[in-house]
Design a protein around this motif. Sequence first.
Motif, PDB file in Angstrom:
ATOM      1  N   TRP A   1      -0.926  -8.625  -3.680  1.00  0.00           N
ATOM      2  CA  TRP A   1       0.467  -8.674  -3.248  1.00  0.00           C
ATOM      3  C   TRP A   1       0.829 -10.055  -2.701  1.00  0.00           C
ATOM      4  CZ3 TRP A   1       3.873  -5.308  -4.687  1.00  0.00           C
ATOM      5  CH2 TRP A   1       5.119  -5.272  -4.066  1.00  0.00           C
ATOM      6  N   THR A   2      -0.088 -10.674  -1.979  1.00  0.00           N
ATOM      7  CA  THR A   2       0.168 -11.997  -1.420  1.00  0.00           C
ATOM      8  C   THR A   2       0.374 -13.021  -2.527  1.00  0.00           C
ATOM      9  OG1 THR A   2      -1.147 -11.455   0.526  1.00  0.00           O
ATOM     10  CG2 THR A   2      -0.743 -13.781   0.108  1.00  0.00           C
ATOM     11  N   VAL A   3      -0.478 -12.989  -3.540  1.00  0.00           N
ATOM     12  CA  VAL A   3      -0.342 -13.920  -4.665  1.00  0.00           C
ATOM     13  C   VAL A   3       0.965 -13.654  -5.411  1.00  0.00           C
ATOM     14  CG1 VAL A   3      -1.340 -14.607  -6.887  1.00  0.00           C
ATOM     15  CG2 VAL A   3      -2.822 -14.256  -4.910  1.00  0.00           C
ATOM     16  N   LEU A   4       1.264 -12.387  -5.667  1.00  0.00           N
ATOM     17  CA  LEU A   4       2.485 -12.023  -6.376  1.00  0.00           C
ATOM     18  C   LEU A   4       3.727 -12.495  -5.631  1.00  0.00           C
ATOM     19  CD1 LEU A   4       3.900 -10.414  -8.667  1.00  0.00           C
ATOM     20  CD2 LEU A   4       3.794  -8.445  -7.149  1.00  0.00           C
ATOM     21  N   GLU A   5       3.787 -12.235  -4.357  1.00  0.00           N
ATOM     22  CA  GLU A   5       4.954 -12.628  -3.558  1.00  0.00           C
ATOM     23  C   GLU A   5       5.084 -14.147  -3.453  1.00  0.00           C
ATOM     24  OE1 GLU A   5       7.434 -10.655  -2.197  1.00  0.00           O
ATOM     25  OE2 GLU A   5       6.477  -9.139  -3.444  1.00  0.00           O
ATOM     26  N   THR A   6       3.974 -14.858  -3.409  1.00  0.00           N
ATOM     27  CA  THR A   6       4.009 -16.320  -3.364  1.00  0.00           C
ATOM     28  C   THR A   6       4.572 -16.876  -4.659  1.00  0.00           C
ATOM     29  OG1 THR A   6       2.113 -16.369  -1.868  1.00  0.00           O
ATOM     30  CG2 THR A   6       2.620 -18.392  -3.051  1.00  0.00           C
ATOM     31  N   ILE A   7       4.104 -16.343  -5.786  1.00  0.00           N
ATOM     32  CA  ILE A   7       4.616 -16.793  -7.083  1.00  0.00           C
ATOM     33  C   ILE A   7       6.106 -16.507  -7.204  1.00  0.00           C
ATOM     34  CG2 ILE A   7       4.525 -16.344  -9.575  1.00  0.00           C
ATOM     35  CD1 ILE A   7       1.480 -15.900  -9.193  1.00  0.00           C
ATOM     36  N   LEU A   8       6.531 -15.316  -6.804  1.00  0.00           N
ATOM     37  CA  LEU A   8       7.947 -14.957  -6.876  1.00  0.00           C
ATOM     38  C   LEU A   8       8.809 -15.859  -5.988  1.00  0.00           C
ATOM     39  CD1 LEU A   8       7.810 -11.063  -6.925  1.00  0.00           C
ATOM     40  CD2 LEU A   8       8.557 -12.566  -8.755  1.00  0.00           C
TER      41      LEU A   8
ATOM     42  N   GLY B   1       7.629  -0.979   0.846  1.00  0.00           N
ATOM     43  CA  GLY B   1       7.367   0.197   0.029  1.00  0.00           C
ATOM     44  C   GLY B   1       6.661  -0.144  -1.276  1.00  0.00           C
ATOM     45  N   GLY B   2       7.015  -1.286  -1.861  1.00  0.00           N
ATOM     46  CA  GLY B   2       6.388  -1.706  -3.110  1.00  0.00           C
ATOM     47  C   GLY B   2       4.896  -1.924  -2.964  1.00  0.00           C
ATOM     48  N   PHE B   3       4.482  -2.397  -1.806  1.00  0.00           N
ATOM     49  CA  PHE B   3       3.057  -2.603  -1.532  1.00  0.00           C
ATOM     50  C   PHE B   3       2.297  -1.300  -1.672  1.00  0.00           C
ATOM     51  CE2 PHE B   3      -0.495  -2.451   1.418  1.00  0.00           C
ATOM     52  CZ  PHE B   3      -1.179  -3.615   1.133  1.00  0.00           C
ATOM     53  N   TRP B   4       2.819  -0.250  -1.074  1.00  0.00           N
ATOM     54  CA  TRP B   4       2.134   1.041  -1.111  1.00  0.00           C
ATOM     55  C   TRP B   4       2.212   1.692  -2.483  1.00  0.00           C
ATOM     56  CZ3 TRP B   4      -1.263   1.331   2.398  1.00  0.00           C
ATOM     57  CH2 TRP B   4      -1.038   0.722   3.624  1.00  0.00           C
ATOM     58  N   ILE B   5       3.314   1.476  -3.196  1.00  0.00           N
ATOM     59  CA  ILE B   5       3.419   2.011  -4.550  1.00  0.00           C
ATOM     60  C   ILE B   5       2.364   1.381  -5.447  1.00  0.00           C
ATOM     61  CG2 ILE B   5       4.877   2.052  -6.619  1.00  0.00           C
ATOM     62  CD1 ILE B   5       7.286   2.344  -4.700  1.00  0.00           C
TER      63      ILE B   5
END
Length: 46
Positions: A24-31, A4-8
Amino acid sequence: MNDGGFWIVSRYFNMSVRDTLKTWTVLETILSVTGFAVAGLLSLVV
């Protein structure tokens, strides 16, 4: 892309699906790397 966060983020920032996927891919990798490092450091302390 079923998060859901992706679409928001996509709709809020008026981004294309392709641009949102890149971001989103970069953000999720960093997290995930940060979370793994913090868990590793906590395992040394606790």
